[in-house]
Design a protein around this motif. Structure first.
Motif, PDB file in Angstrom:
ATOM      1  N   LEU A 208       0.844  -1.190   0.000  1.00  0.00           N
ATOM      2  CA  LEU A 208       0.000   0.000   0.000  1.00  0.00           C
ATOM      3  C   LEU A 208       0.877   1.237   0.000  1.00  0.00           C
ATOM      4  O   LEU A 208       2.017   1.207   0.435  1.00  0.00           O
ATOM      5  N   LYS A 209       0.358   2.329  -0.502  1.00  0.00           N
ATOM      6  CA  LYS A 209       1.036   3.617  -0.458  1.00  0.00           C
ATOM      7  C   LYS A 209      -0.005   4.717  -0.543  1.00  0.00           C
ATOM      8  O   LYS A 209      -1.167   4.462  -0.885  1.00  0.00           O
ATOM      9  N   ASN A 210       0.413   5.928  -0.241  1.00  0.00           N
ATOM     10  CA  ASN A 210      -0.488   7.053  -0.399  1.00  0.00           C
ATOM     11  C   ASN A 210      -0.946   7.138  -1.851  1.00  0.00           C
ATOM     12  O   ASN A 210      -0.144   6.952  -2.777  1.00  0.00           O
ATOM     13  N   ASP A 211      -2.229   7.397  -2.039  1.00  0.00           N
ATOM     14  CA  ASP A 211      -2.759   7.537  -3.388  1.00  0.00           C
ATOM     15  C   ASP A 211      -2.357   8.907  -3.915  1.00  0.00           C
ATOM     16  O   ASP A 211      -2.855   9.934  -3.471  1.00  0.00           O
ATOM     17  N   GLU A 212      -1.440   8.912  -4.886  1.00  0.00           N
ATOM     18  CA  GLU A 212      -0.906  10.167  -5.416  1.00  0.00           C
ATOM     19  C   GLU A 212      -1.129  10.219  -6.925  1.00  0.00           C
ATOM     20  O   GLU A 212      -0.238   9.984  -7.715  1.00  0.00           O
ATOM     21  N   GLY A 213      -2.359  10.483  -7.313  1.00  0.00           N
ATOM     22  CA  GLY A 213      -2.635  10.673  -8.725  1.00  0.00           C
ATOM     23  C   GLY A 213      -3.709   9.786  -9.316  1.00  0.00           C
ATOM     24  O   GLY A 213      -4.187  10.039 -10.418  1.00  0.00           O
ATOM     25  N   GLY A 214      -4.073   8.712  -8.612  1.00  0.00           N
ATOM     26  CA  GLY A 214      -5.179   7.898  -9.082  1.00  0.00           C
ATOM     27  C   GLY A 214      -4.838   6.796 -10.064  1.00  0.00           C
ATOM     28  O   GLY A 214      -5.728   6.063 -10.492  1.00  0.00           O
ATOM     29  N   ALA A 215      -3.563   6.645 -10.439  1.00  0.00           N
ATOM     30  CA  ALA A 215      -3.169   5.570 -11.350  1.00  0.00           C
ATOM     31  C   ALA A 215      -3.229   4.227 -10.627  1.00  0.00           C
ATOM     32  O   ALA A 215      -3.311   4.171  -9.401  1.00  0.00           O
ATOM     33  N   PRO A 216      -3.185   3.110 -11.340  1.00  0.00           N
ATOM     34  CA  PRO A 216      -3.136   1.804 -10.677  1.00  0.00           C
ATOM     35  C   PRO A 216      -1.962   1.726  -9.694  1.00  0.00           C
ATOM     36  O   PRO A 216      -0.941   2.402  -9.875  1.00  0.00           O
ATOM     37  N   PHE A 217      -2.113   0.869  -8.694  1.00  0.00           N
ATOM     38  CA  PHE A 217      -1.114   0.783  -7.627  1.00  0.00           C
ATOM     39  C   PHE A 217       0.286   0.543  -8.166  1.00  0.00           C
ATOM     40  O   PHE A 217       1.240   1.238  -7.795  1.00  0.00           O
ATOM     41  N   HIS A 218       0.455  -0.429  -9.045  1.00  0.00           N
ATOM     42  CA  HIS A 218       1.801  -0.777  -9.495  1.00  0.00           C
ATOM     43  C   HIS A 218       2.435   0.370 -10.282  1.00  0.00           C
ATOM     44  O   HIS A 218       3.663   0.545 -10.262  1.00  0.00           O
ATOM     45  N   VAL A 219       1.615   1.171 -10.956  1.00  0.00           N
ATOM     46  CA  VAL A 219       2.133   2.328 -11.687  1.00  0.00           C
ATOM     47  C   VAL A 219       2.601   3.397 -10.705  1.00  0.00           C
ATOM     48  O   VAL A 219       3.697   3.974 -10.850  1.00  0.00           O
ATOM     49  N   GLN A 220       1.782   3.690  -9.686  1.00  0.00           N
ATOM     50  CA  GLN A 220       2.191   4.662  -8.671  1.00  0.00           C
ATOM     51  C   GLN A 220       3.444   4.202  -7.938  1.00  0.00           C
ATOM     52  O   GLN A 220       4.331   5.005  -7.618  1.00  0.00           O
ATOM     53  N   LYS A 270      -7.509  -1.513  -4.218  1.00  0.00           N
ATOM     54  CA  LYS A 270      -8.554  -0.943  -3.370  1.00  0.00           C
ATOM     55  C   LYS A 270      -8.096   0.408  -2.838  1.00  0.00           C
ATOM     56  O   LYS A 270      -6.907   0.635  -2.624  1.00  0.00           O
ATOM     57  N   ILE A 271      -9.054   1.274  -2.613  1.00  0.00           N
ATOM     58  CA  ILE A 271      -8.800   2.596  -2.047  1.00  0.00           C
ATOM     59  C   ILE A 271      -9.382   2.645  -0.637  1.00  0.00           C
ATOM     60  O   ILE A 271     -10.492   2.156  -0.398  1.00  0.00           O
ATOM     61  N   GLY A 272      -8.630   3.214   0.293  1.00  0.00           N
ATOM     62  CA  GLY A 272      -9.110   3.344   1.660  1.00  0.00           C
ATOM     63  C   GLY A 272      -8.367   4.454   2.378  1.00  0.00           C
ATOM     64  O   GLY A 272      -7.537   5.149   1.782  1.00  0.00           O
ATOM     65  N   TYR A 273      -8.659   4.617   3.653  1.00  0.00           N
ATOM     66  CA  TYR A 273      -8.004   5.640   4.462  1.00  0.00           C
ATOM     67  C   TYR A 273      -7.285   4.954   5.618  1.00  0.00           C
ATOM     68  O   TYR A 273      -7.906   4.238   6.409  1.00  0.00           O
ATOM     69  N   ILE A 274      -5.957   5.177   5.728  1.00  0.00           N
ATOM     70  CA  ILE A 274      -5.195   4.593   6.835  1.00  0.00           C
ATOM     71  C   ILE A 274      -5.247   5.472   8.077  1.00  0.00           C
ATOM     72  O   ILE A 274      -4.893   5.028   9.155  1.00  0.00           O
ATOM     73  N   ASP A 275      -5.667   6.714   7.921  1.00  0.00           N
ATOM     74  CA  ASP A 275      -6.036   7.570   9.043  1.00  0.00           C
ATOM     75  C   ASP A 275      -7.008   8.613   8.496  1.00  0.00           C
ATOM     76  O   ASP A 275      -7.388   8.559   7.322  1.00  0.00           O
ATOM     77  N   ALA A 276      -7.397   9.556   9.341  1.00  0.00           N
ATOM     78  CA  ALA A 276      -8.451  10.496   8.941  1.00  0.00           C
ATOM     79  C   ALA A 276      -8.065  11.341   7.730  1.00  0.00           C
ATOM     80  O   ALA A 276      -8.943  11.810   6.990  1.00  0.00           O
ATOM     81  N   ASP A 277      -6.755  11.521   7.507  1.00  0.00           N
ATOM     82  CA  ASP A 277      -6.323  12.450   6.466  1.00  0.00           C
ATOM     83  C   ASP A 277      -5.583  11.797   5.302  1.00  0.00           C
ATOM     84  O   ASP A 277      -5.260  12.480   4.331  1.00  0.00           O
ATOM     85  N   THR A 278      -5.292  10.517   5.402  1.00  0.00           N
ATOM     86  CA  THR A 278      -4.417   9.892   4.409  1.00  0.00           C
ATOM     87  C   THR A 278      -5.166   8.862   3.573  1.00  0.00           C
ATOM     88  O   THR A 278      -5.527   7.787   4.056  1.00  0.00           O
ATOM     89  N   LYS A 279      -5.400   9.213   2.320  1.00  0.00           N
ATOM     90  CA  LYS A 279      -6.015   8.296   1.370  1.00  0.00           C
ATOM     91  C   LYS A 279      -4.929   7.388   0.793  1.00  0.00           C
ATOM     92  O   LYS A 279      -3.880   7.863   0.351  1.00  0.00           O
ATOM     93  N   ALA A 280      -5.179   6.104   0.825  1.00  0.00           N
ATOM     94  CA  ALA A 280      -4.170   5.146   0.388  1.00  0.00           C
ATOM     95  C   ALA A 280      -4.741   4.216  -0.671  1.00  0.00           C
ATOM     96  O   ALA A 280      -5.953   3.992  -0.748  1.00  0.00           O
ATOM     97  N   ILE A 281      -3.832   3.666  -1.476  1.00  0.00           N
ATOM     98  CA  ILE A 281      -4.201   2.654  -2.452  1.00  0.00           C
ATOM     99  C   ILE A 281      -3.523   1.342  -2.063  1.00  0.00           C
ATOM    100  O   ILE A 281      -2.339   1.313  -1.731  1.00  0.00           O
ATOM    101  N   PHE A 282      -4.309   0.279  -2.055  1.00  0.00           N
ATOM    102  CA  PHE A 282      -3.847  -1.045  -1.646  1.00  0.00           C
ATOM    103  C   PHE A 282      -3.728  -1.912  -2.897  1.00  0.00           C
ATOM    104  O   PHE A 282      -4.688  -2.058  -3.664  1.00  0.00           O
TER     105      PHE A 282
END
Length: 340
Positions: A208-220, A270-282
């Motif tokens: 998982l990592k912060n979602d930075e741009g909306g591309a697929p996980f492996h691309v990000q 999958k997209i989720g939030y690891i805390d209140a402010d951090t959107k992550a992609i799994f």
């Protein structure tokens, strides 16, 4: 792909469906799995560290035990939460474990992840300084650790010591030469990957990592790795850095494999939030017949960018089944990805 290892979260539970019922089971089975993985030809045995959880929590006794039972395989963590660590004591533990293992430790560290308890590091006696966050505190602890691992003296010796001292300022002992270059940072964002490069740490990127741009996980994740390598080059380090990525990958070669993981074949990011402010992609899981896996993994941009692949293992299914999982990948999938 130069190296392939496994990553265990070390779960244990007193459940009729678990082969790992106690903390003792988790630790002893971890040693057995590392020994078996070395016999299979795998390159690494890595372990996740989570406090206040029924998982592996104290890495250095485990790493030392594995180091004493093996000869070749890399032994590491993915990752140690630096918010909980005394970097001086950690340098002693890490130095001792690395010497026992003959210089095979690969320590993954980071600012940590969401926890089982609120601000658990406070119970360990740590709190951020004024105006700092817990992430700032973790990075400060990491910077102290890196400095101490360089092996330079910094402590003023007692003029009347109990035992004779070498000349000059004293360092933390035992010192293990080369360990400083085998520290990895678990980065959740492109910015922290660049920071890790500036500090001269290798990069460990998870599922998982912060979602930075909306591309697929492996691309990000591939973009993160390229940002790391660019920052590394700009920092002027002379050695070649290492980069690992983690994946859940299962080759379906038996009816039991299909019963356990057949349904994961249609997994997606999958997209989720690891805390209140951090959107992550799994990242997705991979589960398919070996020839299909080869084709799928060949299209994973981050695996192509990395030099090390860590396979997450379902440790509660027992040592024998996990040996089968690793053997299936190493035998039927890894050679087609360029391993060995």
């Amino acid at each position: 792909m130069k190296k392939i290892g496994f990553l265990s979260f070390g779960h244990w539970s007193d459940s009729p469906h678990s082969e790992t019922r106690t903390a003792s089971d988790a630790l002893l089975q971890a040693v057995d799995l590392a020994v078996a993985a070395e016999e299979l030809g795998a390159d690494g045995a890595y372990f996740r560290v989570h406090h206040f959880a029924r998982q592996l929590t104290a890495p250095f006794p485990l790493l030392a035990a594995i180091g004493a039972r093996t000869e070749r395989i890399e032994i590491g963590t993915g990752v140690i939460d630096m918010r909980y660590e005394n970097p001086m004591y950690m340098a002693e533990d890490a130095g001792a474990a690395d010497l026992i293992a003959g210089g095979r430790l690969q320590l993954g560290i980071s600012r940590g992840s969401p926890e089982q308890v609120i601000d658990g590091w406070r119970y360990f006696g740590y709190q951020p300084g004024e105006g700092e966050t817990d992430a700032d505190m973790a990075r400060t602890h990491a910077e102290v650790l890196l400095t101490v691992l360089e092996g330079k003296g910094f402590a003023q010796p007692n003029p009347r010591p109990m035992f004779p001292n070498p000349p000059g300022l004293l360092r933390v002992e035992p010192h293990s030469p080369g360990l400083r270059e085998r520290i990895w940072w678990g980065a959740g964002s492109n910015a922290t990957a660049a920071w890790a490069a500036e500090q001269g740490m290798n990069l460990m990127s998870s599922t998982l990592k912060n979602d930075e741009g909306g591309a697929p996980f492996h691309v990000q994740q591939a973009e993160q790795i390229r940002a790391f390598r660019k920052a590394w080059s700009e920092a002027g380090w002379q050695r070649e850095p290492r980069v690992s990525v983690s994946r859940s990958i299962f080759a379906l070669t038996s009816d039991l494999d299909r019963a356990y993981f057949g349904a994961d074949g249609g997994s997606t990011d999958k997209i989720g939030y690891i805390d209140a402010d951090t959107k992550a992609i799994f990242g997705r899981s991979y589960a398919a017949e070996p020839d299909v896996l080869v084709e799928q993994l060949a299209g994973d941009e981050a695996i192509a960018e990395a030099d090390t692949l860590l396979l997450t293992v379902p440790n509660q299914l027992g040592v024998d089944y996990n040996v089968h999982v690793l053997d299936s990948i190493l035998t039927h999938v890894a050679p087609a990805l360029g391993w060995r």
